[in-house]
Design an enzyme around this catalytic site. Sequence first.
Site, short mmCIF file in Angstrom:
data_model
loop_
_atom_site.label_atom_id
_atom_site.label_comp_id
_atom_site.label_asym_id
_atom_site.label_seq_id
_atom_site.Cartn_x
_atom_site.Cartn_y
_atom_site.Cartn_z
N TYR A 5 0.05 -4.63 11.83
CA TYR A 5 -0.10 -3.21 11.52
C TYR A 5 0.56 -2.33 12.58
CZ TYR A 5 -3.17 -3.82 7.50
OH TYR A 5 -3.67 -4.13 6.26
N ASN A 50 -10.36 -3.21 1.67
CA ASN A 50 -9.99 -3.16 0.25
C ASN A 50 -11.22 -2.90 -0.60
OD1 ASN A 50 -7.23 -3.76 0.63
ND2 ASN A 50 -7.64 -5.96 0.69
N HIS A 66 0.83 -1.22 0.00
CA HIS A 66 0.00 0.00 0.00
C HIS A 66 0.86 1.27 0.00
CE1 HIS A 66 -3.77 -2.22 0.69
NE2 HIS A 66 -3.05 -2.98 1.51
#
Length: 685
Positions: A358, A144, A71
């Site tokens: 993350y 997404n 990303h």
Amino acid sequence: MKKLNLDKGGAPRQQADAHEETITTAQGTPISDDQNSLTAGPRGPVLLEDQIMREKIFHFDHERIPERVVHARGYGVHGHFELTRAIPEFSCADIFQREGEKTPVFTRFSTVAGSKGSPDLARDVRGFAVKFYTNEGNWDLVGNNMPVFFIQDAMKFPDLVHSVKPAPDRAFPQAQSAHDNFWDFISLSPEAVHMTLWTMSDRAIPRSLRFMEGFGVHTFRLVNGEGKSHFVKFHWKPKQGLQSVVWNEALKINGADPDFHRRDMWNAIDAGDFPQWDLGIQVFDDDFADEFEFDILDATKLIPEEQVPVQIIGTMTLDNNVDNFFAETEQVAFCTQNIVRGIDFTNDPLLQGRNFSYLDTQTKRLGGPNFTHIPVNAPKCPVHHFQQDGHMAMRNPKGRANYEPNSWGEEGGPRENPEIGFASYPERVQGGKQRTRSETFADHYSQARQFWISQTATEQDHIAAAYTFELSKCQHERIRLRMLSHLMNVHDDLAQAVAKGLGVTDLPDAAKPARKPITDLPASDALSILKNGPESFAGRKLGLYITDGADAGLVNEIEAEFTGAGATVAIVAPQIFGAKLSDGTTKPADEKIDGGPSVLFDAVALVFSEEAGSEMANDKPSQDFLSDAFAHAKFIAWTDAAMPLIEAVGISDKIDDGMLKIDGENVSDFLRACEKLRFWDRNMS
């Protein structure tokens, strides 16, 4: 090739023999299972003690400095979310309690595989991440533009991304999946087949970030004030409708304007055409989960909207471009772990791994644990804690106490609050510690088939062509044939079309499935783009190609008609100065013809003077402008004077209902035709 076995859950297993090296941890410890995270039972949560999974993902998260590993190419916009339907019966989350209340948001769209410098129109999944600055803390819905994913367990995420990224020995290809490494991994991972139907579809090449759906992908929980839980899947539905480009068009857009999506979003917001998405929820209970054909914890599966309708509960409006790209878009840190009271996780092993990954990634990228001090990441509600120091600490606790419990009374700082504090849903969990894939995850082909039969004939052609193109870039025949063996389990028509495109006359045997596919799942219209078009030209762009001497009345009428319908009209001319119209006025150009190809527009109109018609017929950029618009099934308006160009392009005998000879009487007819966005009958014929 090393023999591939599937375990009971359908996970691919290749085990070392006496002549092969054994895979180990970075500490040298041999690994017995590199496919599955350690869980409490086959469908239980991933255990924090799984040192093998944590090490693997930890190292993967730290592979890039400072660019995001995935990303990397993204675009962020500010806006707000307005609740239109309160849902206290499902969730006690503060954001879901008061109809009409607006919550600030920051949304970042992105591609997955490419670097920061890659083009916008790569064939790829698009990230769709929204940070809600709620009254009770930040909630990050990190999803997404596709509702499923390639893998079922986060343990495989480093392998997936390594396979699609540039090869380590040669550092190419960039932002492409059309190569041996990617399809080698995919063809050895049957769980990924469903997702490849999506990435080979037009969903992977959206016309605009404004014209695509968003999905939370995973199954989450909603928990109400009484502690009752429901499962939920989150959906973003664009009010602008769905729209994609075709592959040849995407290639040319990348050449003409690699920032096409960024520019489109910036210009729309700058012009006051604020894009909007409705937030929808699919809510279901344990009984549905138990009866559903597939496991709701499997991220490679979706729940058809025909079985669980999407309930709209609010609208997101993006209305403010960033002031500084680096400070906001580049430094924004999304974490799937960021949830608020009333929303909770499930035992989806991909989600559980993301919750670890993350936070670790953002800590590495942004220099330390204080990335929440960066304004774009900072909550907009009060923040009180005893966390202190570290790199780039902008604020520390005040006073003497930086610990609790303490005896300093009112000066002792914040205290826990069971009344409004976050509490995890008390799901019962039991099972032996094990590395395994639940057998309920083992069906890899049924929903891929359902997706295929849900598409229109045009969309099916595009999917087959995409597989053909991608696999044609694989140099090793074994990879192409192995992928064909999987497609045979999806649908014969798809496998035959791809085989024909590749020149394969003898199809391989179908891959042995871990679980027999279900072949009678009904089509789901919600899975098709073309079945869910906008039926409006609002938010789209007309390329109006004019020359000196063009009919001023017609030019002005076209411009007024289309802008009045919410569209944008870009003037294209032989010179950037513009064109002097029949009434003597000069119409400035937005694009010079060789810098404004028709791929940048949703429809085109040719308004020429008689004198200029023959000249344009001999102009190569003008020929490309028309031939591409025709090949890409766009609606085309033209005046008599444009006939020499039509003849030069070789389509004078192919004029169809998507090409309208225009005059002052039928401009509105052309606008109505353009509302269909494409004249797909042209390609089918």
